[in-house]
Design an enzyme around this catalytic site. Structure first.
Site, short mmCIF file in Angstrom:
data_model
loop_
_atom_site.label_atom_id
_atom_site.label_comp_id
_atom_site.label_asym_id
_atom_site.label_seq_id
_atom_site.Cartn_x
_atom_site.Cartn_y
_atom_site.Cartn_z
N ILE A 467 0.84 -1.21 0.00
CA ILE A 467 0.00 0.00 0.00
C ILE A 467 0.87 1.26 0.00
O ILE A 467 0.48 2.30 0.53
CB ILE A 467 -1.00 -0.04 1.17
CG1 ILE A 467 -0.30 -0.10 2.53
CG2 ILE A 467 -1.91 -1.26 1.04
CD1 ILE A 467 -1.27 0.05 3.72
N ILE A 613 15.55 -3.78 11.13
CA ILE A 613 14.99 -2.95 10.07
C ILE A 613 15.32 -3.64 8.75
O ILE A 613 16.47 -3.75 8.34
CB ILE A 613 15.56 -1.52 10.14
CG1 ILE A 613 15.15 -0.87 11.47
CG2 ILE A 613 15.05 -0.69 8.96
CD1 ILE A 613 13.65 -0.84 11.77
N ASN A 615 14.64 -2.96 5.66
CA ASN A 615 15.15 -2.10 4.59
C ASN A 615 15.10 -0.66 5.07
O ASN A 615 14.02 -0.07 5.18
CB ASN A 615 14.26 -2.28 3.34
CG ASN A 615 14.73 -1.43 2.17
OD1 ASN A 615 15.56 -0.53 2.32
ND2 ASN A 615 14.18 -1.70 1.01
N PRO A 616 16.25 -0.09 5.39
CA PRO A 616 16.26 1.27 5.96
C PRO A 616 15.62 2.31 5.05
O PRO A 616 15.09 3.31 5.55
CB PRO A 616 17.76 1.57 6.13
CG PRO A 616 18.42 0.24 6.17
CD PRO A 616 17.59 -0.68 5.32
N THR A 618 12.89 1.89 2.86
CA THR A 618 11.42 1.84 2.92
C THR A 618 10.93 2.08 4.35
O THR A 618 9.87 2.68 4.56
CB THR A 618 10.88 0.50 2.38
OG1 THR A 618 11.54 -0.58 3.04
CG2 THR A 618 11.13 0.39 0.89
N GLN A 622 8.37 5.01 5.63
CA GLN A 622 7.19 4.81 6.46
C GLN A 622 7.15 5.79 7.63
O GLN A 622 6.12 6.36 7.95
CB GLN A 622 7.20 3.38 7.03
CG GLN A 622 6.78 2.34 6.03
CD GLN A 622 5.32 2.53 5.69
OE1 GLN A 622 4.45 2.25 6.48
NE2 GLN A 622 5.06 3.05 4.51
N GLY A 686 7.14 -4.04 12.52
CA GLY A 686 6.69 -2.99 11.62
C GLY A 686 6.95 -1.61 12.18
O GLY A 686 7.12 -1.43 13.39
N GLY A 688 5.20 1.16 10.33
CA GLY A 688 4.27 2.01 9.58
C GLY A 688 3.31 2.78 10.45
O GLY A 688 2.86 3.86 10.08
N GLU A 689 2.97 2.23 11.59
CA GLU A 689 2.07 2.94 12.50
C GLU A 689 2.83 3.62 13.62
O GLU A 689 2.42 4.68 14.11
CB GLU A 689 1.01 1.98 13.03
CG GLU A 689 0.12 1.48 11.89
CD GLU A 689 -1.09 0.69 12.34
OE1 GLU A 689 -1.04 0.06 13.41
OE2 GLU A 689 -2.09 0.69 11.61
MO1 MOS Z 1 -4.34 -0.16 9.70
S1 MOS Z 1 -5.42 1.31 10.57
O1 MOS Z 1 -4.78 -1.61 10.48
O2 MOS Z 1 -4.41 -0.11 8.05
#
Ligand code: MOS
Length: 729
Positions: A467, A613, A615-616, A618, A622, A686, A688-689
């Site tokens: 995504i 990590i 891939n530093p 990507t 994020q 991860g 991303g969040e």
């Molecule tokens: Mo996330 S808010 O689980 O895409």
């Protein structure tokens, strides 16, 4: 394969590809416009018609009549399907609101018709001709009112120790209430689908989805057809942030339109439709109480919050989740209220719960540090915990929050800052520095993959999605590492329901879970190769399989016929007895204009602890994306609720203001070099969040340091400070 216990396997310690800074392999396709997004897939099926949705213009009530005659007779129109034409569709197990069917209107811009025509213009024109008669009902759209009226004295969701006693005897206490507004995902690519259900039997949907297997299951449940008859494809996704976790009306309307017109139909949700038709992050109201001794140790924490949900549930915005875990303190009580409102459906948005929770909690921590006369970094270090504070038998698998704080303070030059609020000037700008901590869980989900080796080239197939996160690249790196191949010898195919089911992308579980799935499939492939060589001692290096003292090129092994393997990684119960999380410290410098109260972020630093990590490049992408999104959350993002009528007024990207390039200063990201042996064989979590967590509070705290004005109500807009600015500038 099952991941049964923390791994000491050092398979990746000599990693050649994993962990290396690698530009995303899908990058050239994207920047040259060749990555096909859902609405652009002109070549997947011929004779596509175009659908256009119509949305309800009341917040709650029912439709008594729809006059579609003019629309049906308009030029180019092939079909009109209204919500009155069909029985209410099932609400699938992944949805909370009904997506179509029946006369009941449950929220503003609920889809009530789809017009299918030869062109977009014809479909839109005809949709505007539909005449709808409503019977409007009064709805309940006001979270603030619900909070003020009292939400009852329900029992706490979680409680330890004796909170009331701890507050009564505390030397220093804080009791403040914070507010975060409704927010929109505002991803770049609108919800879009092409559906072919021409024969009314087999359905193919080319869509934009974070979760292929969920999308297929939802379509099956919604339309009551067999999953085997549905194929879902979503190889490229232009952002989701949680908006595309679940089936939305684009796919439903395209499918209904296709069945009615007996031709494939493509449909995108117009941007002004998305904000009320699709999901959003709920506003929150959060009361936080903290108690500490003069030594700075927290003795009690209480967090009571409210957010709104659609009738039927499903709100994920529980800001108190993190409060159970983040800091030490013997006495603790948390309570979250999901208030049922008639607003559009609230649901998951990037770091649901933690994102809004930390926006409030990390201001409270700043305020408390000030009351204690302590440095906010020191205050957090002092209150670190290595175990779940409410269940001390449960340790964190790997928690290096203190290192994040120390490394960040050093790198940022934290000790040089002026601790006195409103006391640093740079011309017309008041300058301030702030920091905040961040925590976000690191779950894993079962994830499968298939790998095919042919003439030394590896193809990875999984229904995992990318995504914008870098899935293509980290999965290629995983395959390359496992087979000892250069990255160029690996092709990754994603986002197709014909491939083995993966974790999908969500909850920042995608990277850890899907790489583990590819790992499992590669282990199976390696075993198959070893079996063919009649040995169990093989290594894979430099394009060769090495058995004993023989090096055989993989190209040779797979010259005659492709070798395939498939497996699914499951995650063992042992993870239930551990807290697996990710951590960060954020440091920010802002300038606040002394005359206008305009806030400009000048400098941002994040230090992250998220295991290996992969891939530093990507991963950094994020995190800076999260920091940027949080900058918007801190300063400008807000869905304005029309409280009498029940809809989000600013439902386009002109009125809903996300951060743009000109708002974003230099951003620096440091990853601690950590490994989490309990998360997966790759020891990677991860980010991303994590990237969005805590950042807004760091900006808020910096704004306070710059001005001496404490704003507890996001976004921190000019009007909230203007009348409190210093007299002279
Ligand atoms: Mo996330 S808010 O689980 O895409």
């Amino acid at each position: 394969m099952k991941f049964e216990e923390p791994t000491s396997d050092n398979l990746f310690d000599r990693a050649m590809v994993i962990g290396k800074a690698t530009p995303r392999i899908d990058g050239p396709l994207k920047v040259s416009g060749q990555a096909p997004y859902a609405y652009e897939r002109h070549d997947v099926v011929e004779d596509q018609l175009v659908g256009y949705p119509l949305g309800a213009t009341i917040g709650r009530g029912r439709i008594t009549a729809m006059d579609t005659e003019a629309a049906r007779n308009a030029p180019g129109v092939a079909a009109v399907v209204t919500t009155l034409d069909i029985d209410p569709l099932e609400i699938s197990s992944f949805n909370n609101a009904r997506l179509f069917g029946g006369n009941e209107v449950r929220h503003y811009h609920q889809a009530i018709a789809v017009v299918v025509a030869e062109t977009l213009e014809q479909a839109r024109h005809a949709a505007e001709m539909i005449d709808v008669t409503y019977e409007e009902e009064e709805g309940n759209f006001d979270l603030e009112k619900a909070w003020q009226n009292g939400l009852g004295t329900d029992e706490a969701d979680a409680e330890t120790g004796n909170v009331d006693e701890a507050f009564a005897s505390a030397e220093v206490t804080l009791d403040e209430t914070y507010r975060t507004p409704d927010q929109s995902h505002a991803m770049m690519e609108p919800h879009s689908s092409i559906a072919d259900w021409s024969d009314g039997e087999n359905m193919t949907v080319w869509t934009s989805s974070q979760m292929i297997a969920w999308a297929r299951k939802s379509l099956a449940e919604t339309f009551d057809i067999d999953e085997d008859r549905i194929r879902v494809e979503s190889p490229f996704v232009g952002g989701g942030f949680g908006a595309k976790l679940f089936l939305r009306s684009d796919a439903v309307l395209a499918a209904l339109g296709s069945r009615a017109a007996q031709r494939p139909v493509k449909l995108t949700l117009p941007r002004p439709f998305i904000f009320n038709n699709a999901t959003h992050r709920s506003a929150t109201i959060q009361r936080i109480r903290l108690a500490a001794g003069q030594d700075g140790r927290l003795t009690a924490i209480e967090h009571e919050a409210a957010a709104h949900e659609f009738e039927g549930g499903g709100n994920e915005e529980n800001p108190t989740n993190l409060t159970k875990l983040f800091y030490a303190g013997a006495n603790r009580r948390v309570k979250h209220h999901d208030v049922v409102l008639d607003l559009p459906e609230s649901s998951s948005m990037r770091a649901p719960g933690e994102a809004s929770g930390l926006m409030a909690f990390e201001i409270a921590m700043d305020e408390m540090a000030e009351k204690l006369g302590m440095d906010p970094v020191e205050f957090r270090i002092l209150n670190d915990t290595q175990v779940d504070p409410m269940n001390p038998d449960v340790p964190f698998s790997d928690r290096n929050f203190v290192d994040c704080l120390k490394v960040g303070a050093e790198r940022f030059g934290w000790s040089d800052r002026n601790r006195k609020p409103g006391d640093t000037r740079d011309g017309l700008w008041m300058v301030g520095h702030g920091m905040a901590g961040a925590y976000r869980g690191a779950p894993t989900l079962t994830s499968g993959a298939r790998v095919r080796l042919e003439r030394g080239h590896l193809t990875v197939e999984t229904d995992m999605t990318d995504i914008g996160t870098g899935s293509y690249t980290i999965l290629a790196q995983t395959g390359a590492e496992m087979l000892g191949l250069p990255l160029e010898q690996v092709t990754v195919k994603l986002g197709d329901s014909r491939f083995p089911a993966s974790s999908g992308s969500g909850g920042q579980f995608g990277a850890a879970s899907s790489t583990a799935g590819v790992y499992a499939a590669c282990v199976a492939l390696r075993e198959e190769i070893a079996r063919r060589l009649e040995t169990d001692d093989v290594r894979f290096e430099d394009g060769n399989v090495i058995a004993g003292n023989k090096a055989i090129p993989l190209e040779e092994i797979s010259a005659d016929a492709e070798i395939t393997a498939e497996d699914t990684m499951e995650f063992g119960d042992f993870q239930d007895d551990l807290e697996i999380g990710t951590f960060a410290a954020h440091f920010v410098e802002v300038g606040v204009h002394a005359a206008t109260a305009e806030v400009r972020v000048r400098r941002m630093l994040a230090v992250c602890d998220a295991g290996r990590i992969l891939n530093p490049v990507t991963a950094r992408s994020q995190v800076i994306g999260g920091m940027t999104m949080a900058l918007g959350a801190a300063l400008s993002e807000q869905l304005a609720v029309d409280k009498p009528r029940g809809y989000f007024v600013n439902h386009d990207l002109a009125g809903y203001e996300v951060a743009v390039h000109a708002d974003v200063p230099d951003q620096e990201v440091i990853f601690l070099d950590t490994l989490d042996p309990a998360i997966s064989p790759l020891k990677a979590k991860g980010v991303g969040e994590l990237g969005i967590c805590g950042v807004a509070a760091a900006i808020a705290n910096a704004t306070y340091n710059a001005t001496g004005i404490r704003v507890r109500d996001y976004p921190i807009t000019l009007d909230k400070m203007l009348d409190r600015l210093p007299e002279t500038f």
